[in-house]
Design a protein around this motif. Structure first.
Motif, PDB file in Angstrom:
ATOM      1  N   TYR A  21       0.149   7.745  -8.871  1.00 53.64           N
ATOM      2  CA  TYR A  21      -0.213   6.156  -8.875  1.00 53.64           C
ATOM      3  C   TYR A  21       0.503   5.487 -10.044  1.00 53.64           C
ATOM      4  O   TYR A  21       1.434   4.449 -10.196  1.00 53.64           O
ATOM      5  N   ASP A  24       4.283   5.488  -9.779  1.00 52.54           N
ATOM      6  CA  ASP A  24       4.620   4.247  -9.003  1.00 52.54           C
ATOM      7  C   ASP A  24       4.597   3.102  -9.757  1.00 52.54           C
ATOM      8  O   ASP A  24       5.655   2.198  -9.750  1.00 52.54           O
ATOM      9  N   ARG A  25       3.616   2.640 -10.542  1.00 57.48           N
ATOM     10  CA  ARG A  25       3.635   1.672 -11.468  1.00 57.48           C
ATOM     11  C   ARG A  25       4.604   1.716 -12.473  1.00 57.48           C
ATOM     12  O   ARG A  25       5.330   0.748 -12.679  1.00 57.48           O
ATOM     13  N   GLN A  30       7.545  -0.317  -4.711  1.00 57.17           N
ATOM     14  CA  GLN A  30       6.400  -0.320  -3.708  1.00 57.17           C
ATOM     15  C   GLN A  30       6.975  -0.038  -2.438  1.00 57.17           C
ATOM     16  O   GLN A  30       7.636  -0.767  -1.713  1.00 57.17           O
ATOM     17  N   GLU A  32       5.638   0.545   0.444  1.00 59.98           N
ATOM     18  CA  GLU A  32       5.110   0.002   1.568  1.00 59.98           C
ATOM     19  C   GLU A  32       5.873  -1.592   1.818  1.00 59.98           C
ATOM     20  O   GLU A  32       5.407  -2.095   2.758  1.00 59.98           O
ATOM     21  N   TRP A  44      14.017   3.676  -5.851  1.00 60.88           N
ATOM     22  CA  TRP A  44      13.265   4.097  -4.599  1.00 60.88           C
ATOM     23  C   TRP A  44      13.203   5.580  -4.328  1.00 60.88           C
ATOM     24  O   TRP A  44      12.300   6.424  -3.912  1.00 60.88           O
ATOM     25  N   ASP A  47      10.947   7.467  -6.572  1.00 63.04           N
ATOM     26  CA  ASP A  47       9.786   7.273  -6.196  1.00 63.04           C
ATOM     27  C   ASP A  47       9.169   8.085  -4.778  1.00 63.04           C
ATOM     28  O   ASP A  47       8.130   8.587  -4.763  1.00 63.04           O
ATOM     29  N   ARG A  79      -0.521   6.694  -1.320  1.00 62.29           N
ATOM     30  CA  ARG A  79       0.193   5.877  -0.407  1.00 62.29           C
ATOM     31  C   ARG A  79      -0.744   5.118   0.594  1.00 62.29           C
ATOM     32  O   ARG A  79      -0.484   3.877   0.885  1.00 62.29           O
ATOM     33  N   SER A  82      -2.357   2.302  -1.479  1.00 63.50           N
ATOM     34  CA  SER A  82      -1.416   1.158  -1.814  1.00 63.50           C
ATOM     35  C   SER A  82      -1.251   0.539  -0.393  1.00 63.50           C
ATOM     36  O   SER A  82      -1.032  -0.835  -0.662  1.00 63.50           O
ATOM     37  N   TYR A  83      -1.094   0.968   0.566  1.00 65.52           N
ATOM     38  CA  TYR A  83      -0.618   0.306   1.584  1.00 65.52           C
ATOM     39  C   TYR A  83      -1.836  -0.697   2.107  1.00 65.52           C
ATOM     40  O   TYR A  83      -1.795  -1.979   2.358  1.00 65.52           O
ATOM     41  N   ILE A  86      -2.085  -3.808  -0.427  1.00 61.87           N
ATOM     42  CA  ILE A  86      -0.810  -4.823  -0.114  1.00 61.87           C
ATOM     43  C   ILE A  86      -1.385  -5.477   1.166  1.00 61.87           C
ATOM     44  O   ILE A  86      -1.439  -6.809   1.222  1.00 61.87           O
ATOM     45  N   TRP A 104       5.913   3.348   7.846  1.00 62.77           N
ATOM     46  CA  TRP A 104       4.937   3.857   6.658  1.00 62.77           C
ATOM     47  C   TRP A 104       4.557   5.349   6.962  1.00 62.77           C
ATOM     48  O   TRP A 104       4.577   6.172   5.867  1.00 62.77           O
TER      49      TRP A 104
END
Length: 150
Positions: A21, A24-25, A30, A32, A44, A47, A79, A82-83, A86, A104
């Motif tokens: 997490y 990712d930040r 992102q 997604e 990307w 990640d 994941r 996160s999906y 969003i 995804w």
């Protein structure tokens, strides 16, 4: 299953999810969201493949034997959250679109496989699964022998 093993599994999953997490930040990617072809850059790639690899190594190093199976879950959990975040909470930002569920799923499978490679390497590093020497007590547990011979 003993309580210590369960505790180590929870700790490994929690730390693996936290690394994924916050990674990712930190990277600012992102997965997604689709922002066009310029969205598929170096960060990307990091990640999608490098970060989950290290997550898998961390989970396997903490959990030990069997960590290569446990390391599948942190990328899936992060994941999925996160999906959901969003699509239902924060919304899709301007200039981007939410990727379809099929894409995804494909991306999640790639991150899980990358974590699996990390999990296998993590078990190799701690020498609990693969190697020339058998861990102490493994053969005795399988065959039912004890330490004391009559």
């Amino acid at each position: 299953m003993n309580k210590n093993r369960l505790f180590m599994g929870v700790v490994a999953l929690t730390l693996g999810c936290a690394l994924n997490y916050f990674g990712d930040r930190l990277l600012g990617v992102q997965i997604e969201l689709f922002r066009g072809l310029q969205g598929f850059g170096g960060w990307w790639f990091v990640d999608m493949f490098v970060l989950p690899f290290f997550v898998g190594m961390l989970v396997a190093a903490i959990f030990g034997f069997g960590g290569k199976w446990l390391c599948y879950f942190p990328p899936l959990i992060v994941r999925s959250i996160s999906y959901y975040e969003i699509s239902h909470m924060s919304g899709v930002p301007q200039g981007a679109s939410l990727i379809p569920m099929g894409w995804w799923g494909f991306f999640v499978i790639l991150t899980i496989e990358s974590a699996a490679f990390g999990g296998i390497l993590g078990e190799i590093v701690i020498k609990r699964t693969y190697g020339r020497s058998v861990p102490l007590g493994v053969n005795k547990e399988i065959s039912g022998e004890s330490d004391l011979k009559a």
